[in-house]
Write a protein that holds these residues in place. Structure first.
Motif, PDB file in Angstrom:
ATOM      1  N   GLY A   1      18.424  44.986  18.453  1.00 14.31           N
ATOM      2  CA  GLY A   1      19.187  44.368  17.377  1.00 14.31           C
ATOM      3  C   GLY A   1      18.940  44.956  15.999  1.00 14.31           C
ATOM      4  N   LEU A   2      18.297  46.119  15.904  1.00 18.65           N
ATOM      5  CA  LEU A   2      17.926  46.701  14.617  1.00 18.65           C
ATOM      6  C   LEU A   2      18.168  48.208  14.630  1.00 18.65           C
ATOM      7  N   VAL A   3      18.772  48.717  13.554  1.00 16.42           N
ATOM      8  CA  VAL A   3      18.914  50.163  13.340  1.00 16.42           C
ATOM      9  C   VAL A   3      18.408  50.481  11.938  1.00 16.42           C
ATOM     10  N   LEU A   4      17.499  51.438  11.845  1.00 17.24           N
ATOM     11  CA  LEU A   4      16.993  51.921  10.562  1.00 17.24           C
ATOM     12  C   LEU A   4      17.313  53.398  10.455  1.00 17.24           C
ATOM     13  N   HIS A   5      17.893  53.817   9.333  1.00 19.03           N
ATOM     14  CA  HIS A   5      18.053  55.250   9.117  1.00 19.03           C
ATOM     15  C   HIS A   5      17.307  55.665   7.855  1.00 19.03           C
ATOM     16  N   ILE A   6      16.665  56.821   7.936  1.00 20.14           N
ATOM     17  CA  ILE A   6      15.893  57.374   6.826  1.00 20.14           C
ATOM     18  C   ILE A   6      16.446  58.753   6.497  1.00 20.14           C
ATOM     19  N   SER A   7      16.780  58.960   5.225  1.00 18.89           N
ATOM     20  CA  SER A   7      17.392  60.206   4.778  1.00 18.89           C
ATOM     21  C   SER A   7      16.441  60.961   3.860  1.00 18.89           C
ATOM     22  N   ASP A   8      16.302  62.241   4.133  1.00 26.70           N
ATOM     23  CA  ASP A   8      15.483  63.117   3.302  1.00 26.70           C
ATOM     24  C   ASP A   8      16.358  63.640   2.164  1.00 26.70           C
TER      25      ASP A   8
END
Length: 311
Positions: A262-269
């Protein structure tokens, strides 16, 4: 309860003392101010009634107090991560399981025959995505979007099929295309309108999964948004999550995905420190979206400063 109004002070600027009643008694949460409020004039009434009010706390709220006044009740039907096992062996299955698990189905609106393009014009990966989106239209995107099959736009030279675009039209994605259609699982090209095209690192099958993950997080009802992160903070915020085994998404700021049920995390450089004088090396942005606030629990103890945390 509001403090008395000092001469020349607007009433809206006064602090509001926040107290919540629980079975054990009253819990004081400190002071806050009204950020947003709505009223309604109901039939038969002569005065407006307060229907909603958002208060901004003026001091940090202890997690123990938050748990007392708003117990974290788990949601039993969070989607599983079964799709994750198929990312590198059957991406069609991975995409279908993620999309159908994240979005509830809605009645499918019939498409007029005149709007229905020939099926062979599109790569199979894109046709599958459109089939999924017929009953789950939010999968087409809420921040950016995949174009409907009936659009069939081409780039200015007519050599590329435009499959998706940024919400303000600043960039678009396309795949090689001819009158005979597109090749199987083609390269996806990212292009800002005044810049040369750049190839996405994943072909269309991986790109559509990445797009779906990104849009799921962006359009979620429950969010966790930290301030800009250092590399160390980015590592620590993802420690309790599972990485999605795909190469980075989006050339503009290479983005990786991490998930829990139930969770999506995106990390952008976003590149080097922006020179704001902080000297902490912060260069990563992050956005987490969840289907229920209980799904944000893996992030609750992350040592970062949140601008918004709905968990």
């Amino acid at each position: 309860m509001e403090e008395p109004c000092a001469p020349g002070t607007h009433e809206a600027a006064l602090p509001v003392h926040l107290v919540v009643r629980v079975p054990e008694g009253l819990v004081r949460l400190g002071t806050g101010s009204v950020a947003r409020a709505a009223t309604e004039l109901r039939p038969g009434e002569t005065e407006h009634v307060l229907t909603s009010c958002t208060l901004r706390l003026r001091s940090p709220l202890r997690k123990a107090d938050l748990d007392r006044v708003r117990p974290l009740l788990p949601r039993p039907d969070l989607p599983s991560l079964e799709w994750l096992a198929h990312v590198n062996d059957d991406r069609a299955t991975a995409l279908e399981q993620f999309v159908t698990g994240w979005y509830p189905a809605v009645p499918e609106a019939p498409e007029p025959p005149s709007m229905r393009p020939p099926a062979l014009d599109l790569p199979e990966e894109l046709r599958q995505f459109h089939r999924l989106a017929r009953q789950r239209p939010r999968a087409m995107g809420v921040q950016n979007r995949i174009l409907a099959a009936s659009a069939r736009l081409t780039d200015p030279l007519g050599e590329m099929l435009v499959l998706g675009e940024e919400n303000q039209g600043g960039f678009y994605w396309s795949v090689p295309w001819t009158l005979e259609g597109a090749e199987a699982d083609p390269v996806v090209w990212f292009r800002e309108y005044d810049e040369p095209p750049i190839a996405e690192q994943e072909p269309l099958s991986g790109f559509l999964l990445q797009f779906s993950l990104y849009e799921a997080a962006m359009g979620a009802d429950f969010l966790a948004l930290p301030r800009r992160l250092t590399a160390r903070q980015a590592d620590r915020i993802t420690a309790g999550l599972l990485p999605v085994p795909l190469r980075p998404f989006w050339p503009g700021a290479p983005t990786r995905f991490y998930v829990a049920p139930g969770l999506v995390l995106h990390i952008s450089d976003e590149g080097d420190d922006d020179g704001d004088g902080e000297g902490d090396g912060a260069r990563f942005s992050a956005w987490a979206g969840a289907l229920h606030r209980s799904a944000l629990a893996p992030l609750a103890d992350a040592p970062v400063e949140w601008t918004r945390f709905d968990g």
